[in-house]
Scaffold this active site. Structure first.
Site, mmCIF file in Angstrom:
data_model
loop_
_atom_site.group_PDB
_atom_site.id
_atom_site.type_symbol
_atom_site.label_atom_id
_atom_site.label_comp_id
_atom_site.label_asym_id
_atom_site.label_seq_id
_atom_site.Cartn_x
_atom_site.Cartn_y
_atom_site.Cartn_z
ATOM 1 N N ASN A 43 0.983 -1.134 -0.121
ATOM 2 C CA ASN A 43 0.033 -0.059 0.138
ATOM 3 C C ASN A 43 0.987 1.165 0.058
ATOM 4 O OD1 ASN A 43 -1.782 2.108 0.506
ATOM 5 N ND2 ASN A 43 -2.309 1.604 2.498
ATOM 6 N N LYS A 62 0.159 4.271 -0.504
ATOM 7 C CA LYS A 62 -0.397 5.511 0.276
ATOM 8 C C LYS A 62 -0.504 6.579 -0.616
ATOM 9 C CE LYS A 62 0.170 3.376 4.665
ATOM 10 N NZ LYS A 62 0.101 3.405 6.236
ATOM 11 N N GLU A 83 -6.969 4.811 7.515
ATOM 12 C CA GLU A 83 -6.634 6.126 7.248
ATOM 13 C C GLU A 83 -7.656 6.848 6.559
ATOM 14 O OE1 GLU A 83 -2.732 5.586 5.528
ATOM 15 O OE2 GLU A 83 -2.045 4.886 7.375
ATOM 16 N N GLU A 122 -5.544 -5.018 10.295
ATOM 17 C CA GLU A 122 -4.592 -4.127 10.474
ATOM 18 C C GLU A 122 -5.042 -3.374 11.797
ATOM 19 O OE1 GLU A 122 -2.625 -2.960 6.714
ATOM 20 O OE2 GLU A 122 -4.370 -1.344 6.884
ATOM 21 N N GLY A 151 2.368 1.902 10.698
ATOM 22 C CA GLY A 151 3.191 2.907 10.489
ATOM 23 C C GLY A 151 4.040 3.503 11.802
ATOM 24 N N SER A 202 3.152 -2.523 10.105
ATOM 25 C CA SER A 202 4.391 -2.373 10.440
ATOM 26 C C SER A 202 5.349 -3.949 9.942
ATOM 27 C CB SER A 202 4.912 -1.963 11.546
ATOM 28 O OG SER A 202 4.490 -0.758 12.044
#
Ligand code: PEP
Length: 249
Positions: free
Chosen positions: A10, A12, A97, A167, A173, A213
């Site tokens: 991903n 982002k 997000e 997740e 992150g 992560s």
């Protein structure tokens, strides 16, 4: 039959179109494998050059989001037909997000999942708990609710082809990976929830990723778990590490 692993990056909001092509050229030889499905989920503007750049490789291109209407006055949105016409095969839906910064809800996630299937796109459906929810001991209840709403009116045949990404929000992150036991526990609970909604065959077919992560160091143990069928990888997908993650064995 053993489930085939699926490892998706991903990206982002990273990589301009020219940077995207350069990164794909760099990663192409590193992610060449027959042992797993490899997907790069890229920003919308990178999709067309990315699809071109991966031609003839094992890499599939995914989008990071899409809208649930066919077309019309939805300024700034991307439709499922735009994605399929451009050669996209996968779409991330309901990333935390997007839920946090762009007000996505379980209900919009469900609408997007239904629309993705209607267009033959494979949704990578994200779920996950906050640190507070984990500390309160409500992780499994929360995830079950997210899954039940995401799959409303989805047929068993469609569900078997879906990908779910578990997740934990506190692990995204942050460098904090969930322990293998925590990740396996929730992925097993997700599979049990799918079995409850549908049947054992659908639960056995659906692929469940862990995300948060993931690194070259943590991938082998995570991917060895019975209910973890690969990973959704953020930061490390932009680096050569992604090659090592894809070749975790
Ligand atoms: C993600 O954004 O889906 C993700 C898991 O990010 P990271 O790997 O950087 O934690």
């Amino acid at each position: 039959m053993a489930r085939r692993k699926i490892i998706a990056g991903n990206w982002k909001m990273n990589m301009t179109p020219s940077e995207a092509v350069a990164l794909i050229e760099k990663l192409k030889p590193l992610v060449a494998t027959e042992n797993a499905d490899v997907v790069f989920c890229v920003p919308a503007i990178d999709i067309i050059p990315a699809v071109e750049a991966v031609k003839g490789t094992n890499i599939g291109i995914g989008a990071e989001n899409m809208y649930f209407e066919e077309k019309g006055a939805y300024t700034g949105e991307i439709s499922p037909a735009m994605l399929t016409d451009a050669g996209v095969k996968y779409v991330i839906i309901g990333h935390s997000e997007r839920r946090e910064y762009f007000a996505e809800t379980d209900e919009t996630v469900n609408k997007k999942v239904l629309k993705a299937f209607e267009h033959g796109l494979t949704p990578i459906i994200c779920c996950g708990e906050s640190l507070t929810q984990r500390e309160q001991g409500i992780t499994i209840d929360w995830i079950r609710q997210q899954i039940k709403i995401a799959f409303l009116n989805v047929t068993a045949e469609q569900a078997g082809k879906a990908v779910i990404a578990y997740e934990p929000i506190w692990a995204i992150g942050t460098g904090k990976v969930a322990t293998t036991e925590q990740a396996q526990e929730v992925c097993a609970a997700i599979r049990a929830c799918i079995a409850e909604i549908y049947d054992d065959a659908t639960a056995a077919a659906i692929r469940i990723q862990y995300g948060g992560s993931v690194s070259a160091a943590s991938a082998p143990e995570l991917f060895a778990q019975a209910d973890i069928d690969g990973g959704l990888v953020g930061g490390a997908s932009l680096k050569e590490d992604f090659g090592a993650i894809v070749n975790w064995q």
